[in-house]
Design a protein around this motif. Structure first.
Motif, PDB file in Angstrom:
ATOM      1  N   LYS A 233       0.998  -1.216   0.313  1.00 28.23           N
ATOM      2  CA  LYS A 233       0.081   0.305   0.193  1.00 28.23           C
ATOM      3  C   LYS A 233       0.917   1.199  -0.088  1.00 28.23           C
ATOM      4  O   LYS A 233       0.751   2.358  -0.508  1.00 28.23           O
ATOM      5  CB  LYS A 233      -1.133   0.180   1.351  1.00 28.23           C
ATOM      6  N   ARG A 264      -7.948  -0.696   8.434  1.00 28.89           N
ATOM      7  CA  ARG A 264      -8.152  -0.142   7.590  1.00 28.89           C
ATOM      8  C   ARG A 264      -7.678  -0.270   6.691  1.00 28.89           C
ATOM      9  O   ARG A 264      -7.631   0.878   5.766  1.00 28.89           O
ATOM     10  CB  ARG A 264      -8.916   1.203   7.242  1.00 28.89           C
ATOM     11  N   ASN A 266      -7.898  -1.137   2.953  1.00 29.84           N
ATOM     12  CA  ASN A 266      -8.791  -0.403   1.917  1.00 29.84           C
ATOM     13  C   ASN A 266      -8.286  -0.596   0.633  1.00 29.84           C
ATOM     14  O   ASN A 266      -7.998   0.467  -0.205  1.00 29.84           O
ATOM     15  CB  ASN A 266      -8.750   1.078   1.670  1.00 29.84           C
ATOM     16  N   PRO A 268      -8.291  -2.942  -2.330  1.00 29.36           N
ATOM     17  CA  PRO A 268      -8.762  -4.051  -3.009  1.00 29.36           C
ATOM     18  C   PRO A 268      -8.233  -5.483  -3.608  1.00 29.36           C
ATOM     19  O   PRO A 268      -7.368  -5.510  -4.022  1.00 29.36           O
ATOM     20  CB  PRO A 268      -9.483  -3.299  -3.958  1.00 29.36           C
ATOM     21  N   ARG A 289     -16.487  -7.847   2.390  1.00 28.62           N
ATOM     22  CA  ARG A 289     -15.855  -6.280   3.867  1.00 28.62           C
ATOM     23  C   ARG A 289     -14.730  -6.143   4.145  1.00 28.62           C
ATOM     24  O   ARG A 289     -13.968  -5.009   4.181  1.00 28.62           O
ATOM     25  CB  ARG A 289     -16.074  -6.913   5.358  1.00 28.62           C
ATOM     26  N   GLY A 291     -12.813  -5.889   1.157  1.00 29.46           N
ATOM     27  CA  GLY A 291     -12.213  -5.508  -0.011  1.00 29.46           C
ATOM     28  C   GLY A 291     -12.382  -6.529  -1.067  1.00 29.46           C
ATOM     29  O   GLY A 291     -11.697  -6.275  -1.959  1.00 29.46           O
ATOM     30  N   LYS A 442     -16.736  -0.282  -3.097  1.00 32.01           N
ATOM     31  CA  LYS A 442     -16.201  -0.282  -2.484  1.00 32.01           C
ATOM     32  C   LYS A 442     -14.437  -0.177  -3.789  1.00 32.01           C
ATOM     33  O   LYS A 442     -13.411   0.359  -2.598  1.00 32.01           O
ATOM     34  CB  LYS A 442     -15.061  -1.262  -1.621  1.00 32.01           C
TER      35      LYS A 442
END
Ligand code: B12
Ligand code: SF4
Length: 517
Positions: A233, A264, A266, A268, A289, A291, A442
C-alpha cells in the motif's frame, strides 16, 4: 569455502531475476505495452535475496519479460567485470523453451551462472538437459535459493538443487518488497501478487498445483502477509492478487481478513476459491467487507460426469448459482473459469455449457481448452495412450488443441473457444456490466475495468486471439528463429522432446499423504 571455478574472492554479485515470456503461435516472443497481471515469483525471489551475503554485495535486477517491449533488458544478460547469476523463475511448461533460450543467450554472452526454476523444472524430467551449463531448481526457493547464491559467490553452481525434497514443511516466506513505481507502470493497474497459503487437498487429474505445492495446505505467518500488504500500500500498489489456489481452504483466512478490516487497509483484492465456497456464506460476507473485488472459481464444467471423470468430484454444478448470488450480495465480481474440450465434450455439450453459464450470469467468464499439463496425472495418461499430438511445448498454454480429442478437431475447438467468449460477452452482458460499473463500489473509481473488460474480450475475439493472453498492445520484436542456433548449439535440440513427469521423492510422497482431503 572456495570452489575451484573461482579462485579469486568476489566483491559483488549481480543477480538477474527474470520471468520469461513465451513464444506465441507465430513464433514471436509475446510482449505487451501494458500487462494485466504482474508475475508474482519475481518480487518473491527478489525479496528473498539479501543485499549482501558472506561480505559480498548483491545487486538484484527484476525483469518480467512479457511487459518489456524493447530488448534493452537483454543487456543484463551480458557478462560484466562482476559475476552474474541469471535466475529464470516461475517457469511454466509453455515458457520452458524460452527460458532455455535466455539461458543459452546469457551463457553465450559471458554470464557465468544460470538456473531455471518453477513449475516445469519442479514437476518434469529435465535430465536430457543436464550437464550443459544450466542448473535446475527442483524445489521451493525457500529451501535452496540461499545455497544457489552462495554457490554463485563461490564460483560454481551445482547442476541440480532440491532433487530430494520439493516442499518446505513449515513455510519460511519473505515479506515482499513491492516493485518499483517504474516497474508498476508496465501494467494496466499497479498490482502485486501475494501467496499467503499454498497446496490443495483435492485431486483433479488435469491440475499441476498439487504437484507444485502438494496436497497439504501450508501458510506463511499472518504477520508476514500483513507486512507485505502494508508495504504494498505504501509503495502505491492499488490491487492485490492473492495467488493461493483455494483461499477458502486457508484456515487463517478469516483472521487475515479481520486484520485487514481492523487496520482499514482498503486495498482491493482478488481471490481464487473452490466451488465449496458456495456453503461459506459468512466467509464471503467477510471477504466483501475486507475489500475483495473479484472471486475466481474453477467451475470447469456443468456436466457432473465430466467432473467425476476429471476427479473434480467436489464440484457440484447445482451449487454454482449460489456462488453468483453470494458474490453479488457482497458486491464481489464472480469470475467463472471454464474448460472446454474434456474427452466427454461434443460441440453440442459445449454450446449447452455456454447457455447454462449465461443463465447463471457470473460477471466474468474465461474459457480455456483442456491441455494435458506436463507433470500431471492426466498428462501421463494421455502420453501413455499416444493421444498427445502437439510436440512443441510452447503450445501447452490452454489456448489451442494439443491432443487428439475423440470428436473435436483443433480448428473446431479453437472456433468453439472464440464462440464461447462471443456468446458469453453478448451485447446484453456488455450493457449490464456498463450499468453495474456505474454503481458505487468499494473499488476506487476507474480502477477496475469492469466495463472495459467485456469490450476488450469482444475486441480480442474479433481479432481471433485469446483475451486472457496477457496484456494490451501486443508488440512483435524478436522471433524464435533468432534463438534457434543458440538452442541447438547449447542443448542439441530444435524442439525439446516432450518430458516425462517427475516422480515425487519418498519424503514428499509421505508428506503429501498427510494433506489429501
Ligand atoms: C497466478 C497464476 C497465473 C496468472 C499469472 C500472472 C503472471 N503474470 O504471472 C494468470 C492468471 C495470468 C495465469 C495464467 C496461466 N496459467 Co497460471 N497460475 C497462477 C498460480 C495460481 C500462481 C502462480 C504464482 O504466482 N505463485 C506464487 C509464486 C511465488 O510461486 P511460484 O511461482 O510457484 O514459485 C515458487 C516455486 O515454484 C519456486 N520457484 C519458482 N521459480 C524459481 C526459480 C528458482 C531459481 C528457484 C530456486 C525456485 C523457484 O520457489 C517459489 C517460492 O516457493 C499457479 C498455481 C500455483 N499455485 O502455482 C498457476 C499455474 C502456474 N498456471 C498454470 C497454467 C497452466 C496457466 C495457463 C497456461 C493456463 C491457465 N488455464 O491458467 C495460463 C498461461 C498464461 C501465460 N500467458 O503464461 C499452471 C502451470 C503448470 C505448468 N507446468 O506449466 C499452474 C501451476 C496452475 C495449474 N493450472 O496447474 N496463471
Ligand atoms: S481444486 Fe483447483 S487447485 Fe485443487 S486440484 Fe482441483 S484444479 Fe487444482
Amino acid at each position: 569455502m572456495m570452489r575451484e571455478g573461482n579462485p579469486m574472492p568476489i566483491k559483488r554479485l549481480r543477480v538477474v531475476v527474470l520471468k520469461p515470456s513465451k513464444y506465441g503461435t507465430h513464433g514471436f516472443v509475446e510482449r505487451f505495452r501494458r500487462g494485466f497481471m504482474p508475475n508474482s515469483t519475481v518480487p518473491y525471489l527478489c525479496s528473498m535475496t539479501p543485499p549482501s551475503l558472506e561480505g559480498v554485495t548483491i545487486e538484484t535486477h527484476a525483469v518480467d519479460e512479457y511487459v518489456h517491449t524493447d530488448l534493452q533488458y537483454l543487456r543484463l544478460l551480458h557478462g560484466t567485470d562482476e559475476p552474474t547469476l541469471l535466475a529464470l523463475v516461475g517457469v511454466q511448461s509453455h515458457q520452458f523453451q524460452r527460458s532455455l533460450d535466455l539461458a543459452a543467450y546469457a551463457l553465450a554472452n559471458g554470464v557465468e551462472h544460470c538456473v531455471i526454476g518453477g513449475p516445469h523444472a519442479m514437476t518434469c524430467d529435465t535430465s536430457m538437459l543436464h550437464g550443459r551449463g544450466v542448473s535446475f531448481a527442483l524445489a521451493e526457493a525457500e529451501m535452496i535459493w540461499e545455497q544457489i547464491l552462495r554457490d554463485a559467490i563461490h564460483g560454481e553452481l551445482a547442476p541440480l538443487y532440491g532433487q530430494d525434497q520439493r516442499w518446505q514443511r513449515q513455510l519460511d516466506a519473505p515479506v515482499l518488497n513491492p516493485p518499483s513505481r517504474e516497474d508498476m507502470k508496465r501494467y494496466v493497474v499497479p498490482m502485486l501478487g501475494i501467496y499467503p497459503a499454498r497446496g490443495c487437498p483435492f485431486t483433479c487429474n488435469f491440475c499441476s498445483v498439487i504437484k507444485i505445492a502438494g496436497h497439504r495446505v501450508r501458510s506463511q505467518g499472518l504477520e508476514t502477509t500483513m507486512a507485505s500488504l502494508r508495504a504494498a500500500k505504501a509503495a502505491g500498489v492499488k490491487l492485490v492478487m492473492f495467488t493461493s489456489d483455494n483461499f477458502n481452504k486457508y484456515a487463517e483466512a478469516p483472521d487475515l481478513l479481520d486484520r485487514m478490516i481492523e487496520e482499514r487497509l482498503n486495498l482491493p483484492f482478488f481471490v481464487q476459491c473452490d466451488t465449496q465456497v458456495a456453503t461459506q456464506e459468512a466467509f464471503v460476507d467477510q471477504l466483501g467487507r475486507a475489500g475483495c473485488f473479484q472471486m475466481f472459481i474453477g467451475v470447469e464444467s456443468f456436466n457432473r460426469k465430466t467432473l467425476l471423470a476429471a476427479h473434480k468430484a467436489q464440484n457440484h454444478p447445482t451449487h454454482y448459482g449460489e456462488i453468483v448470488r453470494l458474490c453479488r450480495k457482497n458486491r464481489i465480481l464472480s469470475h467463472f473459469s471454464n474448460i472446454i474440450g474434456f474427452p466427454e465434450d461434443t460441440e453440442s455439450t459445449i454450446q449447452e455449457h455456454v447457455s447454462v453459464l449465461r443463465s447463471l450470469n457470473p460477471d466474468v467468464a474465461s474459457f480455456y481448452i483442456l491441455v494435458p499439463i506436463p507433470g500431471t496425472q492426466q498428462y501421463d495418461e494421455f502420453l501413455a495412450a499416444g493421444w498427445i499430438t502437439e510436440s512443441n511445448l510452447d503450445r501447452f498454454d490452454a489456448t489451442c488443441a494439443t491432443w487428439k480429442h475423440p470428436t473435436l478437431d483443433a480448428e473446431k475447438l479453437h472456433s468453439l473457444l472464440l464462440q464461447s467468449y462471443r456468446e458469453f460477452y453478448s451485447n446484453g452482458h456488455i450493457l449490464s456490466s456498463m450499468l453495474d460499473g456505474l454503481k458505487p463500489r468499494k473499488i476506487p473509481a476507474g480502477l477496475i475495468p469492469s466495463f472495459g473488460l467485456p469490450l476488450f474480450v469482444r475486441y480480442s475475439v474479433w481479432k481471433g486471439v485469446h483475451p486472457m493472453s496477457g496484456g494490451v498492445g501486443p508488440v512483435q520484436t524478436d522471433h524464435v528463429s533468432q534463438y534457434a542456433g543458440l538452442r541447438r548449439r547449447r542443448y542439441g535440440y530444435d524442439l525439446l522432446p516432450l518430458p516425462a513427469s517427475l516422480e515425487l521423492s519418498a519424503t514428499d510422497a509421505a508428506f503429501n499423504r498427510m494433506g489429501v482431503g
